[in-house]
Write an enzyme that holds these catalytic residues in place. Structure first.
Site, PDB file in Angstrom:
ATOM      1  CG  ASP A 164     -62.656  33.733  97.738  1.00  0.00           C
ATOM      2  OD1 ASP A 164     -61.699  33.035  96.492  1.00  0.00           O
ATOM      3  OD2 ASP A 164     -63.720  33.689  97.277  1.00  0.00           O
TER       4      ASP A 164
ATOM      5  CD  GLN B 112     -62.530  30.656  89.825  1.00  0.00           C
ATOM      6  OE1 GLN B 112     -61.964  30.308  89.060  1.00  0.00           O
ATOM      7  NE2 GLN B 112     -64.560  30.594  90.363  1.00  0.00           N
TER       8      GLN B 112
ATOM      9  CE  LYS C 268     -64.641  27.492  93.010  1.00  0.00           C
ATOM     10  NZ  LYS C 268     -65.644  27.354  92.005  1.00  0.00           N
TER      11      LYS C 268
ATOM     12  CB  CYS D 143     -71.808  32.092  94.564  1.00  0.00           C
ATOM     13  SG  CYS D 143     -72.450  31.079  93.919  1.00  0.00           S
TER      14      CYS D 143
ATOM     15  CG  HIS E 210     -68.249  33.422  95.168  1.00  0.00           C
ATOM     16  ND1 HIS E 210     -69.215  32.449  96.420  1.00  0.00           N
ATOM     17  CD2 HIS E 210     -68.332  32.562  94.431  1.00  0.00           C
ATOM     18  CE1 HIS E 210     -69.098  31.336  95.744  1.00  0.00           C
ATOM     19  NE2 HIS E 210     -69.080  31.628  94.595  1.00  0.00           N
TER      20      HIS E 210
HETATM   21  C1  LIG Z   1     -63.902  33.386  94.440  1.00  0.00           C
HETATM   22  C2  LIG Z   1     -64.620  31.953  94.401  1.00  0.00           C
HETATM   23  N1  LIG Z   1     -64.740  32.690  96.276  1.00  0.00           N
HETATM   24  C3  LIG Z   1     -65.725  31.724  96.500  1.00  0.00           C
HETATM   25  C4  LIG Z   1     -66.425  29.562  95.786  1.00  0.00           C
HETATM   26  C5  LIG Z   1     -66.731  28.845  96.440  1.00  0.00           C
HETATM   27  O1  LIG Z   1     -65.900  28.191  96.484  1.00  0.00           O
HETATM   28  P1  LIG Z   1     -66.565  26.048  96.997  1.00  0.00           P
HETATM   29  O2  LIG Z   1     -67.877  26.274  96.883  1.00  0.00           O
HETATM   30  O3  LIG Z   1     -65.497  25.253  96.484  1.00  0.00           O
HETATM   31  O4  LIG Z   1     -66.300  26.732  98.340  1.00  0.00           O
HETATM   32  C6  LIG Z   1     -65.324  30.120  94.081  1.00  0.00           C
HETATM   33  C7  LIG Z   1     -66.835  29.453  93.896  1.00  0.00           C
HETATM   34  O5  LIG Z   1     -67.101  28.950  92.251  1.00  0.00           O
HETATM   35  C8  LIG Z   1     -65.008  31.714  94.316  1.00  0.00           C
HETATM   36  O6  LIG Z   1     -65.088  31.532  92.040  1.00  0.00           O
END
Ligand SMILES: Cc1ncc(COP(=O)(O)O)c(C=O)c1O
Length: 415
Positions: free
Chosen positions: A207, A210, A233, A373, A130
């Site tokens: 990370d 998800q 989430k 993203c 991401h």
């Molecule tokens: C795999 C992953 N990493 C990071 C993020 C970033 O999360 P946040 O926008 O809550 O910081 C997301 C959110 O879409 C994500 O799906």
């Protein structure tokens, strides 16, 4: 055993706990919410816990002798304990509250990366990261002179583990990997990747944005040095995320933000830092959000994370099977349900993902369209955008049927 805990989730009952699912959109369509990878809906009890905090014990934390401040401080601190237990951390010292996953990534990149990395060092990411991780480490690479490398994604949407074994070397200082891909749905072999990093003396960051919402996660079992996720989430509020870090690493790291609450002693000449985790939580924190996250965690624990995972897998399998009936639907990521999370990114031949999402909206179906993203990954897939349906505890196979009906409508319209 919790309230709902059993093999399968009682989805009908769960749906009653999420007031937003009763609403209609457009010209009276029932809402079919399939954008959970972006953010999930919140059950009444989370909304109530936040309202109760503001109604009955709102005060700043760690600063007051008065009763309300003590009550707020206890709730805020105990939220750290709840998170620690939920992800198998050793204690609240290892749980830093941030704004979201993105801030947790930046915290490590700035507090550790800027100080520790230099020319000749390597940070290894994957092609399915991401932007929260990709852009952050890319910038830290630029500032420090460290090289940033990417583990390739195979044609079936998995990490090329042979290439990973070549790419991670004794020059690697950090391996940062998405646990469950928010675009491909791939569940990466996180423990193996952590071992690979450790074999070369590197740290491993996972990370879990998800992953934590959708499956049991135990940071100690995984062996990760750092692990990040977002409250919004996982049925919790926006504005709160979590950085798990091994205590000895967090002890060694410099603070990321300076100010009140993160200090022990301040003179005109110098300052010493507070204990963990407060050393990394400068200023007034997101108290109501912490209370809401603790309630969301209790809720998920009652559902049982194994049951949540099975539900996600069942919905993903159903969606993959239904989509496979059509030659004009291209699915990204593993097409068999093994090691796959509850989301499916896809494209319909000849229809831009944004048009598809717009037609879905006419049917009351909320999905995401864009690059999610993961722009470089989309470049690699050879598409500018994709549509993504992502599922949570309240979704049903009927809702996936509604999605497919909307796809059919788009097919007719653009034929
Ligand atoms: C795999 C992953 N990493 C990071 C993020 C970033 O999360 P946040 O926008 O809550 O910081 C997301 C959110 O879409 C994500 O799906």
């Amino acid at each position: 055993m919790g309230l709902h805990q059993s093999d399968a989730l009682d989805v009908e009952r769960i749906r009653e706990e999420f007031p937003i699912l009763d609403r209609e959109v457009g010209d009276g369509q029932p809402l079919v919410y399939l954008d959970n990878g972006a953010t999930t809906q919140k059950p009444d009890r989370v909304i109530d816990a936040i309202a109760d905090y503001y109604r009955t014990y709102n005060a700043n934390v760690h600063r007051g002798i008065h009763q309300l401040s003590q009550e707020a401080s206890i709730a805020y601190e105990e939220a750290h304990d709840a998170v620690a237990e939920f992800v198998g951390a050793d204690g609240r010292e290892e749980i830093v509250f941030t704004k979201n996953t993105t801030e947790a990534e930046n915290l490590v990149a700035y507090a550790w990366g800027l100080n520790e990395l230099g020319p000749g060092d390597e940070v290894v990411l994957t092609e399915m990261e991401h932007h929260a991780s990709l852009v952050t480490w890319q910038q830290i690479g630029e500032k420090t002179g460290a090289d940033v490398k990417f583990i390739p994604v195979t044609d079936d949407g998995r990490l090329d583990m042979d290439a990973a074994a070549e790419l991670v070397t004794d020059d690697t200082e950090m391996l940062s990997v998405v646990h469950v891909s928010n675009t491909l749905g791939t569940v990466n072999p996180a423990a193996d990747l952590v071992d690979l990093a450790h074999d070369h003396g590197a740290y491993a960051f996972l990370d879990g944005a998800q992953a934590v919402p959708t499956r049991p996660v135990d940071v100690n079992d995984l062996g990760a040095d750092f692990y990040a996720f977002s409250g919004h989430k996982m049925a919790g509020p926006t504005g709160i995320g979590v950085l798990y870090g091994k205590q000895e690493l967090l002890e060694e790291m410099e603070p990321y933000l300076y100010g009140g609450d993160m200090i022990r002693k301040v003179t005109f000449e110098e300052t010493t830092w507070n204990d963990l985790p407060w050393k990394f939580e400068a200023g007034t924190p997101n108290i109501a959000q912490a209370v809401g996250l603790a309630e969301a965690i209790e809720y998920l624990e009652e559902l049982g994370m194994e049951s949540v995972q099975r539900h996600e897998e069942r919905l993903a399998e159903y969606a993959l099977d239904r989509m496979a009936e059509f030659d004009d639907i291209e699915i990204y990521g593993p097409t068999e349900p093994t090691d796959r999370g509850g989301l499916v990114a896809f494209n319909l031949d000849g229809v831009h993902a944004h048009d598809l999402a717009s037609i879905m909206n006419d049917h009351g179906v909320a999905i995401r369209a864009g690059d999610h993203c993961t722009q470089p990954l989309h470049d690699k897939l050879g598409v500018a955008a994709s549509a993504r349906a992502s599922f949570y505890v309240y979704n049903t196979t009927d809702e996936i049927d509604a999605l497919l009906e909307a796809v059919d409508d788009a097919r007719q319209l653009f034929a």
